[in-house]
Scaffold this motif. Structure first.
Motif, short mmCIF file in Angstrom:
data_model
loop_
_atom_site.label_atom_id
_atom_site.label_comp_id
_atom_site.label_asym_id
_atom_site.label_seq_id
_atom_site.Cartn_x
_atom_site.Cartn_y
_atom_site.Cartn_z
N LYS A 133 139.52 36.71 -2.93
CA LYS A 133 138.45 37.39 -2.87
C LYS A 133 137.54 37.03 -1.81
O LYS A 133 137.04 35.98 -1.87
CB LYS A 133 137.73 37.63 -4.36
CG LYS A 133 138.36 37.81 -5.46
CD LYS A 133 137.58 38.03 -6.72
CE LYS A 133 138.18 37.65 -8.09
NZ LYS A 133 137.39 37.81 -8.91
N ILE A 178 132.17 39.58 -6.93
CA ILE A 178 133.38 40.53 -7.38
C ILE A 178 133.76 39.78 -8.61
O ILE A 178 134.39 38.58 -8.44
CB ILE A 178 134.17 40.12 -6.18
CG1 ILE A 178 133.70 40.48 -4.78
CG2 ILE A 178 135.58 41.28 -6.71
CD1 ILE A 178 134.77 40.43 -3.71
N LEU A 226 138.49 45.13 -11.82
CA LEU A 226 137.47 44.33 -10.92
C LEU A 226 136.21 45.08 -10.87
O LEU A 226 136.44 46.67 -10.98
CB LEU A 226 137.83 43.87 -9.54
CG LEU A 226 138.80 42.97 -9.68
CD1 LEU A 226 139.23 42.57 -8.35
CD2 LEU A 226 138.42 41.54 -10.29
N ILE A 261 132.06 45.45 -8.70
CA ILE A 261 131.51 44.77 -7.63
C ILE A 261 129.96 44.81 -8.19
O ILE A 261 129.33 45.96 -8.32
CB ILE A 261 131.44 45.26 -6.12
CG1 ILE A 261 133.03 45.59 -6.00
CG2 ILE A 261 130.77 44.61 -5.15
CD1 ILE A 261 133.46 46.16 -4.45
N VAL A 270 134.26 43.73 1.56
CA VAL A 270 135.03 43.16 0.54
C VAL A 270 136.70 43.46 0.75
O VAL A 270 137.04 44.26 0.99
CB VAL A 270 134.45 44.04 -0.97
CG1 VAL A 270 135.69 43.62 -2.11
CG2 VAL A 270 133.19 43.78 -1.33
#
Length: 320
Positions: free
Chosen positions: A65, A81, A155, A157, A173
């Motif tokens: 990541k 993240i 996931l 953010i 990202v």
């Protein structure tokens, strides 16, 4: 009938001329003002209260990541993240990362983050060795072997489990299904990706909307990686107007597109993209030929290079 021509010393002409010039000057100034105001968005501002982005990304096995962050608050546990089992976050001023269950974690032992400053942060995980590595500005700052695996269905953010919201700006990202090395992270952290990089799972460059303007309709974070399936994110609770909780500018200083070139293959049938590794036959993409009787069935498939360098195709095999 002759039209009367106004002379320069005609009082009305002089007044009209000055007015016209004045009006034109106003419109020119307005035009320049709009041009300077309408700057494209380059990053996303999070208010730290309830803003976050959901990503339909499933992570398994190896991963990396990456993100550029500019935190406005570094106390507490603002997440960058994270999902239900993996987290890249701030631990009271220090970059940190870890896994559930048991949440074995790494914390950057170097200097604390300074609010209002851009940082590149990254974490990688090797599923074979179970080694987790943490990076700040391209430098490995911590590593450890975790004794437990993880299961990560999705996931987000800017949050973890409905709390620990991030305040500040997040940009660039990048999610990978590979373990990125120190050399690889440094090679691309200061430039934008092409979207064709091998191992790239999802890429969000945040170049959307008009900075600080009314972006109420720009509530989807676009995935710019070049593949059949794109993992567009959804903005949750953003005001999408003004200088916070909105698309804003500027982001971190990047030196344009990364110099690397990559081929990338796209296979389609019946004008529908066929995902790499797909072994489910369907009539929609022409991979299901149906029952062949006396008359043969013809299908056409298109192989395209969507990357930015030469692609070599060989040893095509059709079975079944």
């Amino acid at each position: 009938m002759k039209k009367k021509l106004l002379k320069k010393n005609d009082g009305f002409y002089s007044m009209l001329n000055r007015s016209a010039v004045f009006i034109i000057a106003i419109f020119l100034n307005m035009g320049f003002y709009v041009e300077s105001f309408a700057q494209a968005g380059e990053t996303l501002s999070f208010d730290g209260n309830n803003d976050y982005v959901t990503l339909p990304v499933t992570v398994s096995g190896n991963y990396t990541k990456e993100a550029w962050i500019n935190p406005s608050v570094v106390t507490g546990f603002p997440n960058i993240i994270s999902g239900t089992a993996t987290a890249l976050f701030i631990n009271n001023g220090q970059i940190a990362a870890g896994h559930e269950p048991g949440f074995g974690q790494l914390v950057d032992p170097t200097a604390s983050l300074v609010p209002g400053t851009w940082y590149h942060v990254a974490v990688s995980y090797n599923a074979t060795t179970q080694e987790l590595k943490l990076y700040k500005n391209g430098v490995e700052v911590a590593s450890a072997v975790l004794t437990t695996g993880y299961t990560e269905p999705s996931l987000e953010i800017g949050t973890f489990s409905g709390g620990n919201f991030f305040g500040g700006k997040i940009d660039e990202v990048r999610l990978w299904k590979t373990v990125r090395t120190t050399v690889e992270i440094n090679a691309s952290m200061n430039c934008a990706l092409t979207g064709d990089e091998p191992g790239l799972l999802a890429y969000y460059n945040f170049n959307q909307g008009i900075a600080g303007a009314d972006n109420a309709t720009i509530n989807t974070l676009l995935d710019s990686h070049d593949d059949c399936i794109v993992y567009n994110g959804s903005l949750i609770n953003f005001a999408l107007t003004g200088t916070t909780s909105n698309w804003v500018a500027p982001g971190p200083s990047l030196s344009g597109i990364c110099a690397n070139s990559f081929p990338n293959i796209s296979l389609s049938g019946n004008a529908m993209c066929i995902v790499n590794g797909d072994n489910t036959a369907t009539s929609a993409d022409h991979t299901d030929f149906g029952n062949i009787g006396a008359n043969p069935i013809s299908r056409t498939f298109v192989i395209a290079n969507t990357g930015n360098t030469s692609l070599t195709v060989s040893n095509i095999s059709i079975t079944g």
